[in-house]
Design a protein around this motif. Sequence first.
Motif, PDB file in Angstrom:
ATOM      1  N   GLY A  76       9.758   2.144   6.636  1.00  0.00           N
ATOM      2  CA  GLY A  76       9.583   3.153   7.345  1.00  0.00           C
ATOM      3  C   GLY A  76      10.088   4.541   7.031  1.00  0.00           C
ATOM      4  N   PHE A  77      11.364   4.385   5.961  1.00  0.00           N
ATOM      5  CA  PHE A  77      11.898   5.827   5.426  1.00  0.00           C
ATOM      6  C   PHE A  77      11.579   5.838   3.879  1.00  0.00           C
ATOM      7  CE2 PHE A  77      13.978   4.701   9.538  1.00  0.00           C
ATOM      8  CZ  PHE A  77      14.306   6.065   9.935  1.00  0.00           C
ATOM      9  N   GLY A  78      10.569   5.135   3.421  1.00  0.00           N
ATOM     10  CA  GLY A  78      10.496   5.058   1.977  1.00  0.00           C
ATOM     11  C   GLY A  78       9.489   6.538   1.602  1.00  0.00           C
ATOM     12  N   GLY A  79       9.157   7.127   2.662  1.00  0.00           N
ATOM     13  CA  GLY A  79       8.254   8.364   1.998  1.00  0.00           C
ATOM     14  C   GLY A  79       6.884   7.994   1.446  1.00  0.00           C
ATOM     15  N   ARG A  80       6.585   6.710   1.822  1.00  0.00           N
ATOM     16  CA  ARG A  80       4.989   6.746   1.248  1.00  0.00           C
ATOM     17  C   ARG A  80       4.126   6.645   2.563  1.00  0.00           C
ATOM     18  NH1 ARG A  80       4.400   4.871  -3.523  1.00  0.00           N
ATOM     19  NH2 ARG A  80       2.521   3.619  -3.021  1.00  0.00           N
ATOM     20  N   SER A  81       2.829   6.811   2.336  1.00  0.00           N
ATOM     21  CA  SER A  81       1.951   6.930   3.616  1.00  0.00           C
ATOM     22  C   SER A  81       1.615   5.427   3.889  1.00  0.00           C
ATOM     23  CB  SER A  81       0.805   7.632   3.155  1.00  0.00           C
ATOM     24  OG  SER A  81       0.111   6.834   1.941  1.00  0.00           O
ATOM     25  N   THR A  82       1.426   5.049   5.124  1.00  0.00           N
ATOM     26  CA  THR A  82       1.128   3.797   5.684  1.00  0.00           C
ATOM     27  C   THR A  82      -0.221   3.952   6.298  1.00  0.00           C
ATOM     28  OG1 THR A  82       1.951   4.459   7.614  1.00  0.00           O
ATOM     29  CG2 THR A  82       3.515   3.038   6.189  1.00  0.00           C
ATOM     30  N   ASP A  83      -1.269   4.037   5.093  1.00  0.00           N
ATOM     31  CA  ASP A  83      -2.599   4.368   5.577  1.00  0.00           C
ATOM     32  C   ASP A  83      -3.291   2.889   5.862  1.00  0.00           C
ATOM     33  OD1 ASP A  83      -2.595   6.966   4.878  1.00  0.00           O
ATOM     34  OD2 ASP A  83      -3.065   6.384   2.670  1.00  0.00           O
ATOM     35  N   ARG A  84      -4.135   3.204   6.757  1.00  0.00           N
ATOM     36  CA  ARG A  84      -4.918   1.775   6.879  1.00  0.00           C
ATOM     37  C   ARG A  84      -5.663   1.292   5.856  1.00  0.00           C
ATOM     38  NH1 ARG A  84      -8.403   3.422  12.490  1.00  0.00           N
ATOM     39  NH2 ARG A  84      -8.891   1.418  12.377  1.00  0.00           N
ATOM     40  N   PRO A  85      -6.121   0.034   6.053  1.00  0.00           N
ATOM     41  CA  PRO A  85      -6.628  -0.578   4.871  1.00  0.00           C
ATOM     42  C   PRO A  85      -8.016   0.176   4.515  1.00  0.00           C
ATOM     43  CG  PRO A  85      -6.190  -2.101   6.425  1.00  0.00           C
ATOM     44  CD  PRO A  85      -6.051  -0.851   7.156  1.00  0.00           C
ATOM     45  N   PRO A  86      -8.235  -0.063   2.871  1.00  0.00           N
ATOM     46  CA  PRO A  86      -9.604   0.749   2.560  1.00  0.00           C
ATOM     47  C   PRO A  86     -10.825  -0.034   3.018  1.00  0.00           C
ATOM     48  CG  PRO A  86      -8.471  -0.702   0.949  1.00  0.00           C
ATOM     49  CD  PRO A  86      -7.720  -0.561   2.118  1.00  0.00           C
ATOM     50  N   TRP A 100      -4.928   0.732  -6.325  1.00  0.00           N
ATOM     51  CA  TRP A 100      -5.442  -0.022  -5.318  1.00  0.00           C
ATOM     52  C   TRP A 100      -4.552  -1.066  -4.613  1.00  0.00           C
ATOM     53  CZ3 TRP A 100      -9.322   2.393  -3.378  1.00  0.00           C
ATOM     54  CH2 TRP A 100     -10.185   1.905  -2.586  1.00  0.00           C
ATOM     55  N   PRO A 101      -3.801  -2.008  -5.722  1.00  0.00           N
ATOM     56  CA  PRO A 101      -2.696  -3.119  -4.983  1.00  0.00           C
ATOM     57  C   PRO A 101      -2.087  -2.311  -3.774  1.00  0.00           C
ATOM     58  CG  PRO A 101      -3.032  -3.077  -7.375  1.00  0.00           C
ATOM     59  CD  PRO A 101      -3.894  -1.853  -6.946  1.00  0.00           C
ATOM     60  N   SER A 102      -1.506  -1.209  -3.856  1.00  0.00           N
ATOM     61  CA  SER A 102      -0.647  -0.798  -2.921  1.00  0.00           C
ATOM     62  C   SER A 102      -1.460  -0.394  -1.632  1.00  0.00           C
ATOM     63  CB  SER A 102       0.179   0.413  -3.274  1.00  0.00           C
ATOM     64  OG  SER A 102      -0.869   1.566  -3.534  1.00  0.00           O
ATOM     65  N   LYS A 103      -2.778  -0.268  -1.636  1.00  0.00           N
ATOM     66  CA  LYS A 103      -3.609  -0.220  -0.341  1.00  0.00           C
ATOM     67  C   LYS A 103      -4.048  -1.381   0.228  1.00  0.00           C
ATOM     68  CE  LYS A 103      -5.701   4.143  -2.133  1.00  0.00           C
ATOM     69  NZ  LYS A 103      -5.362   5.041  -1.221  1.00  0.00           N
ATOM     70  N   THR A 104      -3.871  -2.424  -0.528  1.00  0.00           N
ATOM     71  CA  THR A 104      -4.506  -3.683  -0.011  1.00  0.00           C
ATOM     72  C   THR A 104      -3.338  -4.850   0.037  1.00  0.00           C
ATOM     73  OG1 THR A 104      -5.073  -4.491  -2.246  1.00  0.00           O
ATOM     74  CG2 THR A 104      -6.809  -3.247  -0.848  1.00  0.00           C
ATOM     75  N   SER A 105      -2.223  -4.402  -0.528  1.00  0.00           N
ATOM     76  CA  SER A 105      -1.267  -5.614  -0.432  1.00  0.00           C
ATOM     77  C   SER A 105       0.133  -5.098  -0.070  1.00  0.00           C
ATOM     78  CB  SER A 105      -1.030  -6.279  -1.702  1.00  0.00           C
ATOM     79  OG  SER A 105       0.272  -7.150  -1.917  1.00  0.00           O
ATOM     80  N   ILE A 106       0.853  -5.752   0.894  1.00  0.00           N
ATOM     81  CA  ILE A 106       2.042  -5.206   1.598  1.00  0.00           C
ATOM     82  C   ILE A 106       3.152  -5.651   0.283  1.00  0.00           C
ATOM     83  CG2 ILE A 106       2.723  -7.331   2.680  1.00  0.00           C
ATOM     84  CD1 ILE A 106       3.486  -3.592   3.767  1.00  0.00           C
ATOM     85  N   ASP A 107       2.903  -6.522  -0.451  1.00  0.00           N
ATOM     86  CA  ASP A 107       3.954  -7.120  -1.327  1.00  0.00           C
ATOM     87  C   ASP A 107       3.753  -5.646  -2.414  1.00  0.00           C
ATOM     88  OD1 ASP A 107       2.555  -9.453  -0.395  1.00  0.00           O
ATOM     89  OD2 ASP A 107       4.166 -10.421  -1.742  1.00  0.00           O
ATOM     90  N   ASP A 108       3.004  -5.212  -2.786  1.00  0.00           N
ATOM     91  CA  ASP A 108       2.909  -4.391  -3.796  1.00  0.00           C
ATOM     92  C   ASP A 108       3.591  -2.984  -2.885  1.00  0.00           C
ATOM     93  OD1 ASP A 108       1.808  -3.419  -6.541  1.00  0.00           O
ATOM     94  OD2 ASP A 108       1.389  -1.593  -5.258  1.00  0.00           O
ATOM     95  N   ARG A 109       3.225  -2.655  -1.764  1.00  0.00           N
ATOM     96  CA  ARG A 109       3.648  -1.616  -1.166  1.00  0.00           C
ATOM     97  C   ARG A 109       5.167  -1.353  -1.085  1.00  0.00           C
ATOM     98  NH1 ARG A 109       0.022   1.016   3.770  1.00  0.00           N
ATOM     99  NH2 ARG A 109      -1.226   1.026   1.822  1.00  0.00           N
ATOM    100  N   PHE A 110       5.723  -2.837  -0.482  1.00  0.00           N
ATOM    101  CA  PHE A 110       7.205  -2.826  -0.219  1.00  0.00           C
ATOM    102  C   PHE A 110       7.879  -2.775  -1.640  1.00  0.00           C
ATOM    103  CE2 PHE A 110      10.602  -5.776   0.793  1.00  0.00           C
ATOM    104  CZ  PHE A 110      11.699  -4.725   1.185  1.00  0.00           C
ATOM    105  N   SER A 111       7.352  -3.430  -2.855  1.00  0.00           N
ATOM    106  CA  SER A 111       7.809  -3.284  -4.089  1.00  0.00           C
ATOM    107  C   SER A 111       7.828  -1.881  -4.664  1.00  0.00           C
ATOM    108  CB  SER A 111       7.161  -4.128  -4.968  1.00  0.00           C
ATOM    109  OG  SER A 111       7.601  -3.848  -6.352  1.00  0.00           O
ATOM    110  N   LYS A 112       7.018  -0.998  -4.147  1.00  0.00           N
ATOM    111  CA  LYS A 112       6.839   0.462  -4.560  1.00  0.00           C
ATOM    112  C   LYS A 112       8.092   1.205  -3.919  1.00  0.00           C
ATOM    113  CE  LYS A 112       2.727   1.254  -6.931  1.00  0.00           C
ATOM    114  NZ  LYS A 112       2.561  -0.102  -7.343  1.00  0.00           N
TER     115      LYS A 112
END
Length: 212
Positions: A76-86, A100-112
């Motif tokens: 929530g406070f990561g400063g990254r956009s939480t866009d809807r899936p592509p 692309w992984p960060s657009k389709t996988s929460i694992d990649d998004r959270f890791s980043k």
Amino acid sequence: MRVRELKRMLLPSKFDPTGSYKDPLRVTTRALSFRVLTHAEVETYFEDRVLEVAATALDAWETNKFVSVVTFHLIGFGGRSTDRPPETLHAIEQNKLKEWPSKTSIDDRFSKCVSEFHKRIKFENHGVKERNIMEMFVPIGFYMGRCDPIFLQTMNNFGEARGAVAHTSGKGHVQKAVDPKDEYTTLQKIIASLETIDAEFDRLLRASKAPK
């Protein structure tokens, strides 16, 4: 923190009640060094603890898919956009394959999120003032009620005092006597207030671990 070691190395073994010493220039120089070095110790303590909590939350997710309050806050406070899936599972354009992984996988998004948080704390944070504390504490879900106005003002003053030494010419500072007892007393007050802060870090560390 290496407070006792720094006190032994840099401050008089006994403080003069009047603040008068035989070699005031030497005493002032060492007292100012004590201020700068203890500031670094407090800053490192904050950074190490928040990164410990963040790393634990990431590990709990990667190994057990456990979601904690820390996980929510880091995203929530990561400063990254939480866009809807592509619209497509795979990237059509070659230049988008890496992201692309960060657009389709929460694992990649959270890791980043955790990786970028680590970068901000380790390489971009330079202080212990209120704004630095907000940047470090809020993203891991720290209950900011633990940081009362007196504590925050003390940290602001501590940061400003350190900055006055580290970022300006030392000549003017050493010409004006600094009482080493005042430097030590200020640090002792900060350490006493850190007991509550440390307890909150411990709570978050426990909360971020996956149940056994």
